[in-house]
Design a protein around this motif. Structure first.
Motif, PDB file in Angstrom:
ATOM      1  N   SER A 154       1.273  -3.473  -7.500  1.00 59.12           N
ATOM      2  CA  SER A 154       0.939  -3.187  -6.096  1.00 59.12           C
ATOM      3  C   SER A 154      -0.068  -4.203  -5.573  1.00 59.12           C
ATOM      4  CB  SER A 154       0.363  -1.780  -5.943  1.00 59.12           C
ATOM      5  OG  SER A 154       1.319  -0.846  -6.379  1.00 59.12           O
ATOM      6  N   HIS A 199       0.622  -7.123  -2.675  1.00 57.83           N
ATOM      7  CA  HIS A 199      -0.274  -7.208  -1.532  1.00 57.83           C
ATOM      8  C   HIS A 199      -0.808  -8.628  -1.391  1.00 57.83           C
ATOM      9  CE1 HIS A 199      -2.782  -5.479   1.514  1.00 57.83           C
ATOM     10  NE2 HIS A 199      -3.865  -5.986   0.966  1.00 57.83           N
ATOM     11  N   LYS A 237      -0.058 -11.359   1.562  1.00 55.09           N
ATOM     12  CA  LYS A 237      -1.162 -11.951   2.330  1.00 55.09           C
ATOM     13  C   LYS A 237      -1.056 -13.467   2.377  1.00 55.09           C
ATOM     14  CE  LYS A 237      -5.025 -10.556   0.622  1.00 55.09           C
ATOM     15  NZ  LYS A 237      -6.235  -9.894   0.108  1.00 55.09           N
TER      16      LYS A 237
END
Ligand code: CO
Length: 136
Positions: A88, A92, A96
Protein backbone atom coordinates in the motif's frame (compact mmCIF):
# COMPACT_ATOMS: atom_id res chain seq x y z
CA UNK A 1 10.78 2.58 -1.47
CA UNK A 2 11.84 -0.88 -0.42
CA UNK A 3 12.34 -3.32 -3.28
CA UNK A 4 14.29 -6.43 -2.30
CA UNK A 5 14.38 -8.64 -5.39
CA UNK A 6 12.45 -9.81 -8.41
CA UNK A 7 9.71 -11.94 -6.85
CA UNK A 8 8.79 -13.54 -10.15
CA UNK A 9 8.81 -13.22 -13.90
CA UNK A 10 5.42 -13.84 -15.53
CA UNK A 11 5.47 -15.64 -18.86
CA UNK A 12 2.40 -15.96 -21.08
CA UNK A 13 2.02 -19.42 -22.61
CA UNK A 14 -0.67 -21.07 -24.69
CA UNK A 15 -0.52 -24.28 -22.67
CA UNK A 16 0.86 -25.15 -19.24
CA UNK A 17 0.85 -28.82 -20.21
CA UNK A 18 3.21 -28.10 -23.10
CA UNK A 19 5.42 -25.52 -21.42
CA UNK A 20 5.96 -27.05 -17.95
CA UNK A 21 7.96 -30.00 -19.36
CA UNK A 22 10.22 -27.52 -21.16
CA UNK A 23 11.36 -25.96 -17.86
CA UNK A 24 11.52 -29.34 -16.13
CA UNK A 25 13.30 -31.32 -18.82
CA UNK A 26 15.56 -28.68 -20.34
CA UNK A 27 16.52 -26.78 -17.16
CA UNK A 28 15.80 -29.31 -14.44
CA UNK A 29 13.42 -26.99 -12.57
CA UNK A 30 10.48 -28.46 -10.69
CA UNK A 31 6.97 -27.10 -10.97
CA UNK A 32 5.87 -26.91 -7.32
CA UNK A 33 2.42 -25.39 -7.71
CA UNK A 34 -0.35 -25.05 -10.28
CA UNK A 35 -3.11 -22.69 -9.31
CA UNK A 36 -6.11 -21.07 -10.96
CA UNK A 37 -6.64 -17.37 -10.28
CA UNK A 38 -10.31 -17.06 -11.23
CA UNK A 39 -10.45 -13.29 -10.93
CA UNK A 40 -7.65 -12.88 -13.48
CA UNK A 41 -8.87 -15.74 -15.71
CA UNK A 42 -5.53 -17.53 -15.64
CA UNK A 43 -3.96 -20.77 -14.53
CA UNK A 44 -0.47 -20.37 -13.18
CA UNK A 45 2.44 -22.75 -12.73
CA UNK A 46 5.39 -21.87 -10.50
CA UNK A 47 9.08 -22.79 -10.47
CA UNK A 48 11.73 -21.52 -8.06
CA UNK A 49 15.01 -20.15 -9.32
CA UNK A 50 17.01 -18.71 -6.43
CA UNK A 51 14.99 -15.91 -4.82
CA UNK A 52 12.99 -15.49 -7.99
CA UNK A 53 10.12 -17.58 -9.30
CA UNK A 54 9.02 -18.20 -12.84
CA UNK A 55 5.25 -17.91 -13.22
CA UNK A 56 3.76 -19.44 -16.35
CA UNK A 57 0.37 -17.98 -17.19
CA UNK A 58 -2.24 -19.77 -19.28
CA UNK A 59 -5.59 -18.18 -20.16
CA UNK A 60 -8.74 -19.89 -18.90
CA UNK A 61 -11.12 -17.83 -21.03
CA UNK A 62 -11.16 -16.09 -24.43
CA UNK A 63 -11.46 -12.73 -22.63
CA UNK A 64 -8.52 -13.40 -20.32
CA UNK A 65 -5.79 -10.73 -20.39
CA UNK A 66 -3.41 -13.55 -21.36
CA UNK A 67 -5.49 -14.45 -24.44
CA UNK A 68 -5.32 -10.82 -25.54
CA UNK A 69 -1.60 -10.59 -24.82
CA UNK A 70 -0.79 -13.70 -26.87
CA UNK A 71 -2.98 -12.52 -29.77
CA UNK A 72 -1.10 -9.23 -29.85
CA UNK A 73 2.45 -10.22 -29.01
CA UNK A 74 2.65 -14.00 -29.01
CA UNK A 75 3.94 -16.12 -26.15
CA UNK A 76 6.67 -14.60 -24.02
CA UNK A 77 7.52 -12.43 -21.05
CA UNK A 78 4.35 -10.80 -19.76
CA UNK A 79 5.35 -9.03 -16.54
CA UNK A 80 8.03 -8.47 -13.93
CA UNK A 81 7.07 -8.67 -10.27
CA UNK A 82 9.04 -6.71 -7.68
CA UNK A 83 8.95 -7.90 -4.09
CA UNK A 84 8.03 -5.02 -1.80
CA UNK A 85 7.71 -4.80 1.94
CA UNK A 86 4.55 -2.72 2.16
CA UNK A 87 2.47 -2.74 -0.98
CA UNK A 88 0.00 0.00 0.00
CA UNK A 89 2.81 2.35 0.92
CA UNK A 90 4.73 1.53 -2.27
CA UNK A 91 1.65 2.07 -4.44
CA UNK A 92 1.05 5.42 -2.82
CA UNK A 93 4.67 6.37 -3.36
CA UNK A 94 4.84 5.42 -7.06
CA UNK A 95 1.52 7.17 -7.69
CA UNK A 96 2.90 10.32 -6.11
CA UNK A 97 5.83 10.04 -8.51
CA UNK A 98 3.41 10.16 -11.42
CA UNK A 99 3.20 6.47 -12.35
CA UNK A 100 -0.15 5.35 -13.70
CA UNK A 101 -1.66 2.44 -11.77
CA UNK A 102 -3.81 -0.39 -13.10
CA UNK A 103 -4.84 -1.30 -9.56
CA UNK A 104 -5.51 1.61 -7.21
CA UNK A 105 -5.43 -0.74 -4.27
CA UNK A 106 -3.88 -4.17 -3.71
CA UNK A 107 -5.74 -7.34 -4.63
CA UNK A 108 -5.09 -11.04 -4.17
CA UNK A 109 -2.87 -12.67 -6.74
CA UNK A 110 -1.48 -16.18 -7.08
CA UNK A 111 -0.13 -17.80 -3.92
CA UNK A 112 -2.39 -15.57 -1.82
CA UNK A 113 -0.04 -12.59 -2.11
CA UNK A 114 -1.23 -8.99 -2.28
CA UNK A 115 -0.39 -7.60 -5.69
CA UNK A 116 -0.93 -4.52 -7.86
CA UNK A 117 -0.04 -3.77 -11.45
CA UNK A 118 1.45 -0.54 -12.76
CA UNK A 119 0.42 0.59 -16.22
CA UNK A 120 3.00 -0.17 -18.95
CA UNK A 121 2.20 3.18 -20.59
CA UNK A 122 4.07 4.86 -17.75
CA UNK A 123 6.83 2.26 -17.21
CA UNK A 124 8.55 2.25 -20.61
CA UNK A 125 6.50 -0.67 -21.84
CA UNK A 126 7.04 -3.12 -18.99
CA UNK A 127 4.04 -4.43 -17.10
CA UNK A 128 5.32 -4.20 -13.52
CA UNK A 129 3.63 -6.03 -10.69
CA UNK A 130 4.27 -5.09 -7.09
CA UNK A 131 4.06 -8.11 -4.87
CA UNK A 132 3.98 -7.92 -1.09
CA UNK A 133 6.53 -10.22 0.45
CA UNK A 134 5.58 -10.78 4.06
CA UNK A 135 8.99 -12.23 4.89
CA UNK A 136 10.74 -8.88 4.24
CO1 CO B 1 2.58 -12.24 -11.47
Amino acid sequence: MNLSHIEHIGIAVKSLELSIPFYEEVFGLKCYNIEEVTEQKVRTAFFRLGDTKIELLEATSPDSPITKFIEKKGEGIHHLAFAVKDISETLHEVEKKGVRLIDDSPRKGAEGLDISFLHPASTFGVLIELCEDNSL
